[in-house]
Design a protein around this motif. Structure first.
Motif, mmCIF file in Angstrom:
data_model
loop_
_atom_site.group_PDB
_atom_site.id
_atom_site.type_symbol
_atom_site.label_atom_id
_atom_site.label_comp_id
_atom_site.label_asym_id
_atom_site.label_seq_id
_atom_site.Cartn_x
_atom_site.Cartn_y
_atom_site.Cartn_z
ATOM 1 N N THR A 66 -1.376 -6.412 0.375
ATOM 2 C CA THR A 66 -2.400 -7.254 -0.238
ATOM 3 C C THR A 66 -1.713 -8.448 -0.889
ATOM 4 O O THR A 66 -0.726 -8.294 -1.607
ATOM 5 C CB THR A 66 -3.188 -6.481 -1.314
ATOM 6 O OG1 THR A 66 -3.817 -5.346 -0.709
ATOM 7 C CG2 THR A 66 -4.256 -7.369 -1.950
ATOM 8 N N ASP B 71 -0.669 3.347 3.579
ATOM 9 C CA ASP B 71 -0.535 2.891 4.960
ATOM 10 C C ASP B 71 0.344 1.644 4.997
ATOM 11 O O ASP B 71 0.808 1.167 3.971
ATOM 12 C CB ASP B 71 -1.917 2.611 5.593
ATOM 13 C CG ASP B 71 -2.728 1.586 4.808
ATOM 14 O OD1 ASP B 71 -2.133 0.625 4.257
ATOM 15 O OD2 ASP B 71 -3.959 1.726 4.735
ATOM 16 N N ASP B 72 0.558 1.133 6.198
ATOM 17 C CA ASP B 72 1.425 -0.033 6.358
ATOM 18 C C ASP B 72 0.607 -1.311 6.231
ATOM 19 O O ASP B 72 0.379 -2.031 7.200
ATOM 20 C CB ASP B 72 2.141 0.015 7.715
ATOM 21 C CG ASP B 72 3.234 1.064 7.752
ATOM 22 O OD1 ASP B 72 3.622 1.536 6.663
ATOM 23 O OD2 ASP B 72 3.689 1.419 8.838
ATOM 24 N N SER B 73 0.142 -1.590 5.022
ATOM 25 C CA SER B 73 -0.616 -2.811 4.776
ATOM 26 C C SER B 73 -0.151 -3.456 3.477
ATOM 27 O O SER B 73 0.462 -2.805 2.634
ATOM 28 C CB SER B 73 -2.122 -2.532 4.720
ATOM 29 O OG SER B 73 -2.438 -1.698 3.618
ATOM 30 N N SER C 181 0.839 -1.190 0.000
ATOM 31 C CA SER C 181 0.000 0.000 0.000
ATOM 32 C C SER C 181 0.875 1.241 0.000
ATOM 33 O O SER C 181 1.880 1.306 0.712
ATOM 34 C CB SER C 181 -0.914 0.013 1.227
ATOM 35 O OG SER C 181 -1.581 1.268 1.328
ATOM 36 N N PHE D 274 -5.926 -9.229 2.855
ATOM 37 C CA PHE D 274 -5.382 -7.939 3.261
ATOM 38 C C PHE D 274 -4.833 -8.064 4.678
ATOM 39 O O PHE D 274 -5.499 -8.600 5.565
ATOM 40 C CB PHE D 274 -6.463 -6.857 3.208
ATOM 41 C CG PHE D 274 -7.141 -6.744 1.870
ATOM 42 C CD1 PHE D 274 -6.588 -5.983 0.849
ATOM 43 C CD2 PHE D 274 -8.324 -7.419 1.623
ATOM 44 C CE1 PHE D 274 -7.196 -5.888 -0.385
ATOM 45 C CE2 PHE D 274 -8.953 -7.328 0.394
ATOM 46 C CZ PHE D 274 -8.385 -6.562 -0.609
ATOM 47 N N SER D 275 -3.620 -7.563 4.876
ATOM 48 C CA SER D 275 -2.969 -7.715 6.173
ATOM 49 C C SER D 275 -2.304 -6.410 6.574
ATOM 50 O O SER D 275 -1.816 -5.655 5.723
ATOM 51 C CB SER D 275 -1.915 -8.828 6.104
ATOM 52 O OG SER D 275 -1.148 -8.879 7.289
ATOM 53 N N ASN D 276 -2.310 -6.142 7.877
ATOM 54 C CA ASN D 276 -1.474 -5.056 8.385
ATOM 55 C C ASN D 276 -0.021 -5.450 8.192
ATOM 56 O O ASN D 276 0.315 -6.632 8.123
ATOM 57 C CB ASN D 276 -1.760 -4.794 9.863
ATOM 58 C CG ASN D 276 -3.118 -4.164 10.080
ATOM 59 O OD1 ASN D 276 -3.616 -3.445 9.220
ATOM 60 N ND2 ASN D 276 -3.710 -4.436 11.227
#
Length: 206
Positions: A167, A163-165, A160, A191-193
């Motif tokens: 896919t 932000d800090d994510s 991303s 989707f993950s942090n």
């Protein structure tokens, strides 16, 4: 003490533009520092950030922010990088290389801001079941047939820019249009942090 303080300030103020320019030439052998600087300058000038590379192809910066960059290195290779904060206040660089052949397959690695490989760090990857699910109304037999078409399992990783994510999504091979429609119906992007794990300690690093 003053020299040490200045060094800490320089690290904390480092931007993706500087990381991109300082990237070792061997990371992308057909782009040198001069090429990378030229591309970054074009972004600041708000003109098309594209140059001809040593492969006779075109390299283009598609997006550049203070902590993120996406570069189309050539038609078969995309590079993404993200500056990520760690608990100790330092930064590390997440690097994702995605190759299209034609299905997308990504490789992820982590470096400190001096471009030393952090071999003890890995990202928490989703399981196969998290990327593929049988939709309502589809038989188990057909679902199994479609899953078999995904062998070998190739995963595209997308960082991303906001932000800090991350896919993750399973790549689809070259199949018929009818199978393609059904394959898309069983794939579930994950989707993950942005959480990475230290392989040495087996604890969360950020």
């Amino acid at each position: 003490m003053l020299l040490l303080l200045c060094g800490v300030m320089n690290v904390s103020a480092q931007t993706m533009r500087q990381v991109w320019m300082d990237m070792p030439d061997e990371m992308v052998v057909y782009l040198n520092r001069s090429n990378r600087t030229e591309l970054a300058d074009y972004v600041e000038m708000k003109v098309d950030a594209a140059i001809g590379n040593k492969l006779g192809d075109t390299t283009r910066i598609e997006r550049l922010t203070p902590d993120y960059i996406r570069v189309k290195l050539n038609d078969a290779h995309r590079l993404e990088m993200k500056l990520v904060s760690r608990d100790d206040g330092s930064k590390m660089v997440c690097v994702v290389n995605t190759f299209f052949g034609p299905a997308a397959d990504s490789q992820i690695a982590f470096y400190d801001t001096e471009w030393r490989l952090l071999s003890d760090i890995q990202v928490a990857m989703p399981t196969s079941e998290q990327l593929c699910a049988r939709p309502e109304g589809m038989t188990q037999e057909r679902f199994d047939e479609l899953k078999a078409m995904l062998d070998p399992e190739l995963t595209e990783i997308i960082l991303s820019e906001t932000d800090d994510s991350i896919t993750f999504r399973r790549s689809i091979p070259d199949v018929s249009s009818d199978d393609m429609t059904e394959l898309k119906s069983i794939l579930t992007p994950f989707f993950s942090n942005f959480v990475v794990i230290s392989k040495k300690s087996n604890n969360f690093a950020i």
